[in-house]
Design an enzyme around this catalytic site. Sequence first.
Site, short mmCIF file in Angstrom:
data_model
loop_
_atom_site.label_atom_id
_atom_site.label_comp_id
_atom_site.label_asym_id
_atom_site.label_seq_id
_atom_site.Cartn_x
_atom_site.Cartn_y
_atom_site.Cartn_z
N CYS A 133 53.67 37.59 16.67
CA CYS A 133 55.11 37.72 16.41
C CYS A 133 55.91 37.60 17.70
CB CYS A 133 55.39 39.06 15.73
SG CYS A 133 57.13 39.36 15.46
N CYS A 136 58.89 39.95 17.91
CA CYS A 136 58.58 41.34 18.24
C CYS A 136 58.21 41.50 19.72
CB CYS A 136 57.39 41.85 17.42
SG CYS A 136 57.38 41.35 15.70
N ASP A 137 57.44 40.57 20.25
CA ASP A 137 56.80 40.79 21.55
C ASP A 137 57.25 39.85 22.67
OD1 ASP A 137 55.25 42.79 20.34
OD2 ASP A 137 53.78 41.34 19.66
#
Length: 304
Positions: A133, A136-137
């Site tokens: 992701c 997300c990261d």
Amino acid sequence: MEEIVIIGSGCAGMGAAIYAARAGMSPLVIEGAQPGGLLTTTSDVENFPGFPEGVNGFDLLWKMREQAQKFGARIENAVVEKVDFSGETKKVFCSGEKVFEAKKIVVATGSSPRMTGAKGEAEMYGGKGVSACATCDGAFYRGKDVAVVGGGDSACEEAVFLTRFCSSVKIIHRRGEFRASKIMADRALSNPKIEPVWDSVVDEILPDENGLCRGVAVRNAKTGEKSEIACKAVFVAIGHKPNTDIFKGILEMDDEGYIVPLSGTQVKTNVENVFVAGDCADKTFRQAITASAMGCMAAILASS
Ligand code: NAP
């Protein structure tokens, strides 16, 4: 006893919840391990009708959720672990020893990212340089060189997103052309920070002395030649697998685990009063709009 329990809170589950709520069924939505589903990890959704400027995936799902709650949907924070659909009363066994009984069920459990299975991938997943992701990261790798694995819309989208933070992004793809739609592929290939690595299979994610990602060992699929790509993170974007394990032996599914709707119905399953919607049953379209639409269809049939 609930009128209807909806398992899953992504686009499909929320589409079902809005329609079931407006039909007066007061649906109970069991939101699962990822409230809002996979789309909450997407940055910009540019193809959902009604948002000419695009909409953040998380925001879109939260609007759907508010809309469903406004009409009486209730949302339960739990993960379904087991189901019993054998009787007229359907039973749903959840984490925290919660058990719900319902007359009707909509299965909208979505799908999860597929991983390559390369050596080192599992060990470095979640904080050590391997991620599924970028939204997300990605920000953790500001100013770093990173790689994306895959050749579809997701890989291209993730790569473009990562250029916001990262110095360079290599897209490692096992073939010599992208599967992605032309607009997404063009956007990636025209970005000066993105470089495709064609015909390449990931053999290993390489750790540094602290067990963090330092690069990727790849093999040319045509020549067999091996090489290493230095990068601090690898984002795997090679598709998804349906979240249907708990329905094995209960709902009819294909070899890949996608629930197979009764012929000609799209959303009815082989069990009466159990409906299905979204990515757990759809390997063709897999779009936010089609998942929501399947949820709508399931709820309309369930309420009629
Ligand atoms: P996808 O279209 O199935 O593409 C998966 C990619 O991963 C393919 O290029 C495939 O290679 C590669 N791959 C599969 N297994 C692999 C393995 N074991 N090792 C290495 N590579 C592997 O999946 P997706 O990109 O996640 O897209 C899924 C759906 O969502 C599609 O319908 C897509 O259009 C949609 N989507 C849309 C948007 C958007 O429009 N904004 C964004 C994201 C996703 P091959 O090409 O060789 O098969």
